[in-house]
Design a protein around this motif. Structure first.
Motif, short mmCIF file in Angstrom:
data_model
loop_
_atom_site.label_atom_id
_atom_site.label_comp_id
_atom_site.label_asym_id
_atom_site.label_seq_id
_atom_site.Cartn_x
_atom_site.Cartn_y
_atom_site.Cartn_z
N THR A 152 0.83 -1.21 0.00
CA THR A 152 0.00 0.00 0.00
C THR A 152 0.86 1.26 0.00
N GLU A 153 2.02 1.21 0.67
CA GLU A 153 2.93 2.37 0.65
C GLU A 153 3.76 2.39 -0.63
N LEU A 154 4.19 1.22 -1.09
CA LEU A 154 5.02 1.16 -2.29
C LEU A 154 4.25 1.59 -3.54
N VAL A 155 2.96 1.30 -3.57
CA VAL A 155 2.12 1.76 -4.68
C VAL A 155 2.14 3.29 -4.76
N THR A 156 2.05 3.93 -3.62
CA THR A 156 2.10 5.40 -3.59
C THR A 156 3.45 5.90 -4.09
N LEU A 157 4.52 5.26 -3.66
CA LEU A 157 5.85 5.64 -4.11
C LEU A 157 6.01 5.45 -5.61
N ALA A 158 5.36 4.39 -6.15
CA ALA A 158 5.48 4.10 -7.58
C ALA A 158 4.77 5.13 -8.43
N GLY A 159 3.65 5.68 -7.94
CA GLY A 159 2.89 6.65 -8.72
C GLY A 159 2.33 6.03 -9.98
N LEU A 160 1.24 5.30 -9.86
CA LEU A 160 0.72 4.51 -10.98
C LEU A 160 -0.43 5.17 -11.73
N ASP A 161 -0.73 6.41 -11.46
CA ASP A 161 -1.87 7.07 -12.10
C ASP A 161 -1.76 7.08 -13.62
N GLY A 162 -0.57 7.22 -14.15
CA GLY A 162 -0.41 7.26 -15.60
C GLY A 162 -0.14 5.92 -16.24
N THR A 163 -0.19 4.86 -15.44
CA THR A 163 0.09 3.52 -15.95
C THR A 163 -1.20 2.88 -16.47
N ALA A 164 -1.10 2.20 -17.62
CA ALA A 164 -2.28 1.58 -18.20
C ALA A 164 -2.40 0.10 -17.83
N ARG A 165 -1.28 -0.63 -17.92
CA ARG A 165 -1.33 -2.08 -17.70
C ARG A 165 -0.13 -2.52 -16.86
N ALA A 302 20.33 -1.90 -8.85
CA ALA A 302 20.46 -0.98 -10.00
C ALA A 302 21.39 -1.57 -11.05
N ALA A 303 22.45 -2.23 -10.62
CA ALA A 303 23.39 -2.84 -11.56
C ALA A 303 22.71 -3.96 -12.35
N LEU A 304 21.86 -4.73 -11.70
CA LEU A 304 21.13 -5.79 -12.40
C LEU A 304 20.19 -5.19 -13.45
N LEU A 305 19.50 -4.12 -13.08
CA LEU A 305 18.60 -3.45 -14.02
C LEU A 305 19.36 -2.94 -15.24
N GLU A 306 20.50 -2.33 -15.02
CA GLU A 306 21.28 -1.78 -16.13
C GLU A 306 21.80 -2.88 -17.04
N ARG A 307 22.19 -4.01 -16.47
CA ARG A 307 22.64 -5.13 -17.31
C ARG A 307 21.51 -5.63 -18.20
N ALA A 308 20.26 -5.51 -17.74
CA ALA A 308 19.11 -5.99 -18.51
C ALA A 308 18.61 -4.95 -19.51
N GLY A 309 19.20 -3.74 -19.52
CA GLY A 309 18.83 -2.74 -20.51
C GLY A 309 18.04 -1.56 -19.98
N PHE A 310 17.71 -1.55 -18.71
CA PHE A 310 16.97 -0.42 -18.15
C PHE A 310 17.92 0.72 -17.80
N THR A 311 17.40 1.93 -17.80
CA THR A 311 18.23 3.11 -17.55
C THR A 311 17.56 3.99 -16.49
N ASP A 312 18.29 5.05 -16.12
CA ASP A 312 17.77 6.05 -15.17
C ASP A 312 17.23 5.39 -13.91
N CYS A 313 17.98 4.46 -13.36
CA CYS A 313 17.51 3.73 -12.18
C CYS A 313 17.47 4.64 -10.97
N GLU A 314 16.46 4.46 -10.17
CA GLU A 314 16.30 5.29 -8.97
C GLU A 314 15.76 4.44 -7.82
N VAL A 315 16.06 4.87 -6.61
CA VAL A 315 15.60 4.19 -5.40
C VAL A 315 14.61 5.10 -4.68
N ARG A 316 13.47 4.54 -4.33
CA ARG A 316 12.47 5.28 -3.56
C ARG A 316 12.23 4.52 -2.27
N ARG A 317 12.70 5.10 -1.18
CA ARG A 317 12.65 4.40 0.10
C ARG A 317 11.33 4.66 0.83
#
Length: 332
Positions: A152-165, A302-317
């Motif tokens: 319930t808290e992580l959903v708020t941190l994610a900010g899903l209002d603009g997400t479709a699926r 973040a290193a795992l994400l970058e190896r898989a092709g994702f960029t602009d990695c960020e941490v939201r605590r």
């Protein structure tokens, strides 16, 4: 005098089974719903042995799980109550059951692992979880209790209002999906997990009135491609696996992610110097006994994400034990 940290470590072995036994027999429910009570009243109300119950209650009081009043009445402190109240989203009863009845049975493996290392055949951990419907349901309940409140808290941190699926990879019965759909009314979600989980996931969707927005897709994320979506989520999944496996799964997520899109990793995080927190260090050991992975620092994820092709990695605590790591695909 023994340092309190060492004393707590030594006698802490009793805490989990006592907590689980008290919860199982309705002790906390009685105190929360019926108010403070002494051991004699509690034992009478619940049909339990007074002497055994009182000794358990005194241990829980010493551990500050319970308060003991001047009149001899036990009560559940306000800070603890949400975690022991079966009606609350933060309830940890299912997780307690898993620790007391499943994890504790595996602690005997430590000696052999320490001397000889973890055997290769131990790398397929879910056979025991799915050995029968009762065991699978108990595990799913534990995962819900461990995940939904944090979601319930992580959903708020994610900010899903603009997400479709949203694609909830290895989403079990959908604790993150349910929290996400409640927070974002226009969102649709699909839980992707093993076909055996479908009945339980569909039960959850109907129970929460979300059957029209929450679907289930059966598959194996090791052998199948992932459903497409503009947001793919891994909730407490990647800590089950080694780095190479995580990169393979994240690469599948990158292929399935419609651009511009993103991937969410939700998990416990070690401090940068790996000195804690204690819950993460404890569950890191559990991962070694039960699964095939480990807990990581934010930089390692973040290193795992970058190896898989994702960029602009960020941490939201978050304010809790579990945090959010975000990776982007073709960010505008």
């Amino acid at each position: 005098m023994m340092p309190p940290e060492l004393e707590n470590a030594i006698y802490g072995m009793l805490a989990t089974p006592v907590l689980r036994t008290a919860e199982k027999h309705g002790v906390f429910a009685r105190l929360i719903e019926g108010g403070p009570a002494g051991s004699e009243k509690l034992a009478g109300d619940l049909g339990l042995d007074r002497d055994t119950l009182e000794r358990m209650m005194l241990l829980l009081t010493a551990l500050r799980v319970l308060d003991l009043g001047d009149a001899g009445d036990f009560r559940v402190p306000a800070a603890v109550r949400p975690y022991l109240d079966r009606r609350e989203p933060l309830f940890v009863g299912g997780f307690l059951e898993h620790l007391a009845e499943e994890t504790s049975a595996r602690l005997g493996r430590l000696d052999g692992y320490l001397k000889e290392g973890r055997p290769a055949e131990a790398a397929a951990p879910f056979g025991e979880v799915y050995r029968d419907e009762e065991t699978m349901r108990a595990f799913m309940t534990a995962m819900w209790d461990l995940s939904y409140g944090a979601s319930t808290e992580l959903v708020t941190l994610a900010g899903l209002d603009g997400t479709a699926r949203l694609v909830d990879v290895g989403g079990a019965t959908g604790p993150f999906s349910v929290a996400a759909l409640r927070a974002a009314p226009r969102l649709r979600a699909v839980v992707f997990d093993l076909p055996a989980i479908r009945p339980l996931a569909e039960e959850t969707a109907h129970a929460h009135g979300l059957a029209d927005r929450l679907e289930f897709a059966g598959g194996d994320f090791f052998t199948d491609e992932l459903p497409a979506g503009d947001c793919l989520a891994f909730g407490y999944i990647l800590s089950d696996w080694d780095d190479e496996t995580c990169v393979e799964l994240l690469a599948k997520a990158h292929r399935a992610c419609t651009a511009p899109g993103r991937v969410l990793i939700m998990d416990r995080l070690f401090a940068d110097d790996r000195t804690g927190p204690p819950a993460t260090a404890a569950m890191n050991l559990v991962m070694h006994l039960e699964m095939a992975g480990r807990h990581r620092t934010a930089a390692e994820f973040a290193a795992l994400l970058e190896r898989a092709g994702f960029t602009d990695c960020e941490v939201r605590r978050s304010g809790g034990e579990k945090h959010l790591i975000v990776g982007h695909k073709n960010r505008r």
